[in-house]
Design a protein around this motif. Structure first.
Motif, PDB file in Angstrom:
ATOM      1  N   THR A   1     -29.603  59.378  23.028  1.00  0.00           N
ATOM      2  CA  THR A   1     -30.559  58.815  23.977  1.00  0.00           C
ATOM      3  C   THR A   1     -31.602  57.951  23.288  1.00  0.00           C
ATOM      4  O   THR A   1     -32.352  57.235  23.942  1.00  0.00           O
ATOM      5  CB  THR A   1     -31.285  59.937  24.738  1.00  0.00           C
ATOM      6  OG1 THR A   1     -31.902  60.829  23.802  1.00  0.00           O
ATOM      7  CG2 THR A   1     -30.294  60.741  25.580  1.00  0.00           C
ATOM      8  N   ASP A   2     -31.626  58.009  21.945  1.00  0.00           N
ATOM      9  CA  ASP A   2     -32.575  57.219  21.150  1.00  0.00           C
ATOM     10  C   ASP A   2     -31.901  55.970  20.568  1.00  0.00           C
ATOM     11  O   ASP A   2     -32.401  55.356  19.639  1.00  0.00           O
ATOM     12  CB  ASP A   2     -33.120  58.094  20.007  1.00  0.00           C
ATOM     13  CG  ASP A   2     -34.341  57.484  19.324  1.00  0.00           C
ATOM     14  OD1 ASP A   2     -35.128  56.837  20.027  1.00  0.00           O
ATOM     15  OD2 ASP A   2     -34.486  57.656  18.111  1.00  0.00           O
ATOM     16  N   SER A   3     -30.753  55.575  21.152  1.00  0.00           N
ATOM     17  CA  SER A   3     -29.917  54.539  20.543  1.00  0.00           C
ATOM     18  C   SER A   3     -30.499  53.130  20.621  1.00  0.00           C
ATOM     19  O   SER A   3     -29.947  52.201  20.044  1.00  0.00           O
ATOM     20  CB  SER A   3     -28.515  54.543  21.181  1.00  0.00           C
ATOM     21  OG  SER A   3     -28.603  54.296  22.569  1.00  0.00           O
ATOM     22  N   THR A   4     -31.600  52.952  21.337  1.00  0.00           N
ATOM     23  CA  THR A   4     -32.236  51.631  21.361  1.00  0.00           C
ATOM     24  C   THR A   4     -33.041  51.388  20.087  1.00  0.00           C
ATOM     25  O   THR A   4     -33.429  50.254  19.810  1.00  0.00           O
ATOM     26  CB  THR A   4     -33.158  51.486  22.587  1.00  0.00           C
ATOM     27  OG1 THR A   4     -34.120  52.553  22.569  1.00  0.00           O
ATOM     28  CG2 THR A   4     -32.342  51.564  23.881  1.00  0.00           C
ATOM     29  N   GLU A   5     -33.313  52.442  19.326  1.00  0.00           N
ATOM     30  CA  GLU A   5     -34.041  52.322  18.069  1.00  0.00           C
ATOM     31  C   GLU A   5     -33.055  52.187  16.906  1.00  0.00           C
ATOM     32  O   GLU A   5     -31.913  52.616  16.994  1.00  0.00           O
ATOM     33  CB  GLU A   5     -34.937  53.553  17.850  1.00  0.00           C
ATOM     34  CG  GLU A   5     -35.969  53.773  18.937  1.00  0.00           C
ATOM     35  CD  GLU A   5     -36.986  52.659  19.000  1.00  0.00           C
ATOM     36  OE1 GLU A   5     -37.318  52.106  17.937  1.00  0.00           O
ATOM     37  OE2 GLU A   5     -37.448  52.344  20.108  1.00  0.00           O
TER      38      GLU A   5
ATOM     39  N   LEU B   1     -31.922  60.211  14.204  1.00  0.00           N
ATOM     40  CA  LEU B   1     -32.740  59.219  14.898  1.00  0.00           C
ATOM     41  C   LEU B   1     -31.939  57.925  15.085  1.00  0.00           C
ATOM     42  O   LEU B   1     -31.177  57.514  14.213  1.00  0.00           O
ATOM     43  CB  LEU B   1     -34.007  58.920  14.097  1.00  0.00           C
ATOM     44  CG  LEU B   1     -34.980  60.085  13.891  1.00  0.00           C
ATOM     45  CD1 LEU B   1     -36.187  59.620  13.098  1.00  0.00           C
ATOM     46  CD2 LEU B   1     -35.413  60.670  15.219  1.00  0.00           C
ATOM     47  N   GLY B   2     -32.129  57.293  16.221  1.00  0.00           N
ATOM     48  CA  GLY B   2     -31.451  56.029  16.499  1.00  0.00           C
ATOM     49  C   GLY B   2     -30.103  56.177  17.161  1.00  0.00           C
ATOM     50  O   GLY B   2     -29.433  55.176  17.441  1.00  0.00           O
TER      51      GLY B   2
ATOM     52  N   ASP C   1     -27.964  64.368  16.496  1.00  0.00           N
ATOM     53  CA  ASP C   1     -27.567  62.957  16.564  1.00  0.00           C
ATOM     54  C   ASP C   1     -28.054  62.167  15.345  1.00  0.00           C
ATOM     55  O   ASP C   1     -27.406  61.221  14.924  1.00  0.00           O
ATOM     56  CB  ASP C   1     -28.169  62.294  17.808  1.00  0.00           C
ATOM     57  CG  ASP C   1     -27.398  62.633  19.071  1.00  0.00           C
ATOM     58  OD1 ASP C   1     -26.228  63.020  18.982  1.00  0.00           O
ATOM     59  OD2 ASP C   1     -27.980  62.518  20.162  1.00  0.00           O
TER      60      ASP C   1
ATOM     61  N   HIS D   1     -31.282  53.120  13.539  1.00  0.00           N
ATOM     62  CA  HIS D   1     -31.018  54.358  12.818  1.00  0.00           C
ATOM     63  C   HIS D   1     -31.448  54.203  11.357  1.00  0.00           C
ATOM     64  O   HIS D   1     -30.991  53.281  10.673  1.00  0.00           O
ATOM     65  CB  HIS D   1     -29.531  54.698  12.885  1.00  0.00           C
ATOM     66  CG  HIS D   1     -29.113  55.793  11.958  1.00  0.00           C
ATOM     67  ND1 HIS D   1     -29.758  57.010  11.919  1.00  0.00           N
ATOM     68  CD2 HIS D   1     -28.134  55.851  11.024  1.00  0.00           C
ATOM     69  CE1 HIS D   1     -29.183  57.778  11.002  1.00  0.00           C
ATOM     70  NE2 HIS D   1     -28.204  57.093  10.440  1.00  0.00           N
TER      71      HIS D   1
END
Length: 207
Positions: free
Chosen positions: A46-50, A42-43, A40, A52
């Motif tokens: 499932t880490d999409s609240t952070e 980072l960002g 994916d 990218h």
């Protein structure tokens, strides 16, 4: 496979495979006898609240290389037979990430059989100088992507107020909304998006 720039985090491979551009490529590649791995970055997913870290070589390469190592370990544990030849392919942002991942994998003494890296933004410094020197209309997506890159590098390296980088109303809008939601409203002229001082400074002393 390293995916291209995503203007919607929901298009990340693990978030919604049917909506991801990978959906068109992966089945075809797999039918040729390949095992397809698609990080994916980072960002996303499932880490999409952070946020990218767009076009940041170290984080994108580590996300890719770490996933490769984990999947190879899982394959060995499942006793799945394969040719053990690693082939890297990426397009656009994925082309950049592919080259960064190749460098990291070589540093780790990990064998790579083949690489296909397409249409990536490889020369970030000189391209940034070119974009910041434009005072006229160009493709809106082109301007928006360099806005996205500027945000990423600012968050990682500089941590300056957005008002020092972007002209109103984007300096305040970007405090509330991610850049990908503003792509349709970004001015076609880079001089109308970026602050004059930021443009001048980047041309004279890029990161």
């Amino acid at each position: 496979y390293q995916h291209e720039t995503l203007l919607d985090p929901k298009m990340a491979p693990s978030f919604d495979p049917a909506a991801s551009p990978l959906n068109k490529l992966a089945p075809w590649v797999a039918t040729l006898g390949n095992i397809v791995i698609a990080p994916d970055y980072l960002g996303y997913g499932t880490d999409s609240t952070e946020k990218h870290p767009y076009l940041h070589a170290a984080t994108s390469a580590s996300a890719t290389a770490d996933m490769i190592v984990c999947v190879e370990s899982w394959i060995e544990g499942q006793k799945i037979k394969y040719d053990k030849k690693l082939r890297l392919i990426g397009y656009s942002e994925g082309g950049y990430v592919t080259m960064a991942s190749l460098r990291l994998l070589r540093q780790r003494n990990h064998n790579v059989t083949a690489v296909a890296s397409g249409a990536g933004p490889y020369d970030l410094v000189n391209t940034a100088k070119y974009v910041m020197g434009i005072d006229g209309d160009v493709d809106r997506l082109f301007v928006g992507l360099y806005g996205l890159a500027s945000l990423s590098f600012n968050d990682i390296y500089m941590n300056r107020k957005y008002s020092l980088l972007f002209q109103p109303p984007f300096d305040s809008l970007l405090q509330k909304l991610p850049m990908y939601k503003l792509m349709d409203t970004v001015p076609k002229n880079p001089a109308k998006l970026f602050q004059p001082g930021f443009r001048k400074g980047l041309c004279l002393n890029p990161l």
